[in-house]
Design an enzyme around this catalytic site. Structure first.
Site, PDB file in Angstrom:
ATOM      1  N   SER A  21       1.485  -1.505  -6.277  1.00 12.10           N
ATOM      2  CA  SER A  21       2.179  -1.134  -4.916  1.00 12.10           C
ATOM      3  C   SER A  21       2.800   0.481  -5.237  1.00 12.10           C
ATOM      4  O   SER A  21       2.491   1.183  -6.018  1.00 12.10           O
ATOM      5  CB  SER A  21       3.583  -2.028  -4.907  1.00 12.10           C
ATOM      6  N   THR A  53      -2.046   0.191  -0.398  1.00 13.65           N
ATOM      7  CA  THR A  53      -1.045  -0.629  -1.212  1.00 13.65           C
ATOM      8  C   THR A  53       0.003  -1.334  -0.373  1.00 13.65           C
ATOM      9  O   THR A  53      -0.108  -1.187   0.724  1.00 13.65           O
ATOM     10  CB  THR A  53      -0.574   0.264  -2.300  1.00 13.65           C
ATOM     11  N   TYR A  54       0.874  -1.663  -1.157  1.00  8.27           N
ATOM     12  CA  TYR A  54       2.091  -2.067  -0.256  1.00  8.27           C
ATOM     13  C   TYR A  54       3.309  -1.667  -1.004  1.00  8.27           C
ATOM     14  O   TYR A  54       3.391  -1.370  -1.902  1.00  8.27           O
ATOM     15  CB  TYR A  54       2.056  -3.795  -0.292  1.00  8.27           C
ATOM     16  N   ALA A  70      -2.622   0.204 -10.454  1.00  9.55           N
ATOM     17  CA  ALA A  70      -3.939   1.014 -10.469  1.00  9.55           C
ATOM     18  C   ALA A  70      -3.769   2.297  -9.593  1.00  9.55           C
ATOM     19  O   ALA A  70      -4.202   3.049  -9.726  1.00  9.55           O
ATOM     20  CB  ALA A  70      -4.967   0.171  -9.757  1.00  9.55           C
ATOM     21  N   ALA A  71      -2.611   2.180  -8.643  1.00 12.75           N
ATOM     22  CA  ALA A  71      -2.371   3.310  -7.378  1.00 12.75           C
ATOM     23  C   ALA A  71      -2.019   4.463  -8.501  1.00 12.75           C
ATOM     24  O   ALA A  71      -1.897   5.503  -8.191  1.00 12.75           O
ATOM     25  CB  ALA A  71      -1.462   2.695  -6.542  1.00 12.75           C
TER      26      ALA A  71
END
Length: 124
Positions: A21, A53-54, A70-71
């Site tokens: 996120s 993403t969120y 991962a972001a």
């Protein structure tokens, strides 16, 4: 349609071991009309990467913009990013729709909020 934009926010942290996120200061989320868990696109101005993403709500007034999981591989502390939220609207509403735009300073403090994207004199 573009619903929300936080323009040129500064990444304050990148936490690779978090589940995923982007964490965004609650005040910025409210100004941009973004909700917790809402899907967003993130564009890194420094390196050109784009990710989906969120949103996770950060502490109000913290200026926090943190890429998680991962972001976190897509940007580093100090990078400038653009956060974009979208919505589905009816065809008739496209005629009156105006996105909510939030501009921030280097510490992610709100400097301006406006509706609509101004014509910047670019010829098509």
């Amino acid at each position: 349609m573009l619903k929300s934009k936080i323009h040129r926010a500064t990444i304050t942290d990148a936490c690779i071991d978090y589940e995923g996120s982007i964490t965004i200061d609650k005040n910025l989320m409210q100004a941009a009309n973004l909700l917790p868990y809402e899907q967003v696109h993130v564009v890194n101005v420094n390196n050109g990467t784009r990710l989906e993403t969120y949103v996770i709500e950060g502490s109000a007034g913290s200026g926090q913009i943190c890429l998680n999981g991962a972001a976190a591989r897509m940007g580093m502390k100090g990078d400038k990013i653009i956060i974009l939220g979208y919505s589905l609207i009816t065809e008739e509403d496209t005629l009156i729709h105006q996105p909510n735009l939030v501009y921030v300073d280097a510490l992610n403090r709100i400097t301006k909020v406006k509706n609509g994207v101004a014509n910047q004199g670019l010829e098509v």
